[in-house]
Design an enzyme around this catalytic site. Structure first.
Site, short mmCIF file in Angstrom:
data_model
loop_
_atom_site.label_atom_id
_atom_site.label_comp_id
_atom_site.label_asym_id
_atom_site.label_seq_id
_atom_site.Cartn_x
_atom_site.Cartn_y
_atom_site.Cartn_z
N HIS A 157 -0.56 -0.07 -9.80
CA HIS A 157 -1.28 -0.97 -8.89
C HIS A 157 -1.83 -2.18 -9.65
O HIS A 157 -3.04 -2.44 -9.66
CB HIS A 157 -2.41 -0.23 -8.15
CG HIS A 157 -2.85 -0.90 -6.89
ND1 HIS A 157 -3.31 -0.22 -5.80
CD2 HIS A 157 -2.91 -2.22 -6.52
CE1 HIS A 157 -3.65 -1.07 -4.83
NE2 HIS A 157 -3.42 -2.30 -5.26
N GLU A 188 -3.60 7.58 -5.40
CA GLU A 188 -3.82 6.81 -6.64
C GLU A 188 -5.08 7.30 -7.34
O GLU A 188 -6.14 7.33 -6.71
CB GLU A 188 -3.93 5.32 -6.33
CG GLU A 188 -2.64 4.74 -5.81
CD GLU A 188 -2.69 3.23 -5.57
OE1 GLU A 188 -3.69 2.60 -5.95
OE2 GLU A 188 -1.73 2.71 -5.00
N ARG A 218 0.85 -1.19 0.00
CA ARG A 218 0.00 0.00 0.00
C ARG A 218 0.89 1.24 0.00
O ARG A 218 1.87 1.31 0.73
CB ARG A 218 -0.90 0.02 1.25
CG ARG A 218 -2.12 -0.87 1.13
CD ARG A 218 -3.08 -0.38 0.04
NE ARG A 218 -4.24 -1.23 -0.13
CZ ARG A 218 -4.31 -2.29 -0.96
NH1 ARG A 218 -3.28 -2.62 -1.70
NH2 ARG A 218 -5.43 -2.99 -1.06
C1 MLT Z 1 -5.47 -6.29 -2.89
O1 MLT Z 1 -5.54 -5.67 -1.82
O2 MLT Z 1 -6.06 -7.35 -3.07
C2 MLT Z 1 -4.65 -5.77 -4.02
O3 MLT Z 1 -3.92 -4.63 -3.66
C3 MLT Z 1 -5.45 -5.52 -5.23
C4 MLT Z 1 -6.59 -4.59 -4.97
O4 MLT Z 1 -6.48 -3.69 -4.15
O5 MLT Z 1 -7.62 -4.77 -5.58
#
Ligand code: MLT
Length: 328
Positions: free
Chosen positions: A282, A264, A235
């Protein structure tokens, strides 16, 4: 008009199509961008399906009078106010582990790309160059991999890094030395500051919490070797981005790879100008396989809850808890 399932982000896969056989589904991939529109729409749905961009705040939950379940297509829960959902009796489900392999594989790809300066070498050739001397890299073999957060993804990264001939050291505030994760990965557990001093690659795999926000600040980057690389695919807010930029500019570290950002999408800025930085939008979980598993898993659980059955991957409770002051 009531909708069974409101999808506030870009989630489309066969599993969602299948849900349409039994439920009304409204997909608005841009809904997450407007709190005002989200508040208006969420009032009339029983399920809200999101990725990581929709802020499911206490305000959204207060507006969602008929909500029974929030389906998070992914793992991180930092965009959902889970205590507020629990207080409102709303089930929260996510998809733990369904995208871990993809995140681990991208981490390895980023390590290799950093070690061999792949994006810069590619830019060189596309620009008409053939500059071999500038692209002398380093091997992963024999190097020390420092993993911060030895959870599901951290373990997969460690096992793959071991296969590349790397030594594994790890910091994790929550696991004990006799845990399966430590035994399986042969990791040496240590304090974070010691790990930073010993690692050739530092890879961050912690969730965003009050404890991990800005965990990586200037003082921490200063503790790393000047030849070491830093990776964040967890993150963005775990890293104080301005401090990272300073550490890179002062050559306190050799380079960085970031799949996630403090904001983001990020505003244009200094990071994009630095040659030794790799930036991706991401996409750690964005493989066909992971997305197929994630969407199937979240659709199954949302369908179960809406049919009055218990969810599998619930975060708080498996069935909605109706409170007297809701849904009346
Ligand atoms: C997650 O938390 O699963 C990944 O960072 C992907 C997302 O956030 O969708």
């Amino acid at each position: 008009m009531m909708t069974d399932i409101l999808v506030a982000e870009n989630i489309n896969a066969p599993a969602l199509e299948e849900l349409k056989a039994g439920f009304t589904v409204l997909v608005d991939p841009n809904l997450w961008k407007s709190t005002e529109k989200l508040l208006a729409q969420v009032e009339n749905c029983r399920a809200l399906m999101v990725r990581n961009q929709t802020r499911v705040s206490a305000e959204v939950l207060a507006a969602a009078k008929h909500l029974e379940v929030i389906g998070r297509a992914g793992t991180g829960l930092d965009n959902i106010d889970v205590p507020a959902a629990s207080a409102a009796g709303v089930v929260v489900v996510n998809t733990p582990d369904q995208n871990s392999m993809s995140a681990a594989e991208l981490t390895l790809a980023m390590m290799l790309a950093l070690a061999r300066k792949l994006p810069a070498a590619d830019r060189n050739v596309r620009g008409g160059g053939w500059d071999r001397q500038s692209f002398i890299g380093t091997e992963l073999y024999g190097k020390t991999m420092g993993i911060v957060g030895l959870g599901r993804i951290g373990v997969l990264v460690a096992l793959r890094a071991r296969a590349m001939g790397m030594q594994i050291i790890a910091h994790d505030a929550y696991i004990s030395p006799d845990s399966v994760a430590v035994t399986e990965t042969h990791a040496r557990l240590m304090e974070l500051d010691d790990l930073l001093g010993e690692s050739d690659f530092v890879s961050c795999h912690v969730p965003l919490t009050a404890q991990t926000a800005h965990l990586f600040n200037y003082d921490r980057f200063k503790k790393m070797k000047p030849t070491a690389f830093f990776l964040n695919l967890a993150r963005g807010e775990v890293v104080a981005e301005q401090d990272l930029i300073r550490a890179l500019e002062e050559k306190r570290i050799a380079g960085a790879a970031l799949d996630v950002r403090e904001q983001e999408p990020p505003a244009a800025g200094k990071l994009s100008e630095l040659e030794n930085v790799i930036l991706t939008p991401h996409i750690a979980a964005f493989t066909r396989e992971a997305q197929d598993r994630v969407v199937r898993s979240v659709c199954r659980d949302v369908g179960l809850v809406l049919s009055g059955r218990a969810a599998g991957n619930f975060v708080n409770f498996s069935r909605p808890r109706r409170h007297e002051n809701r849904n009346s």
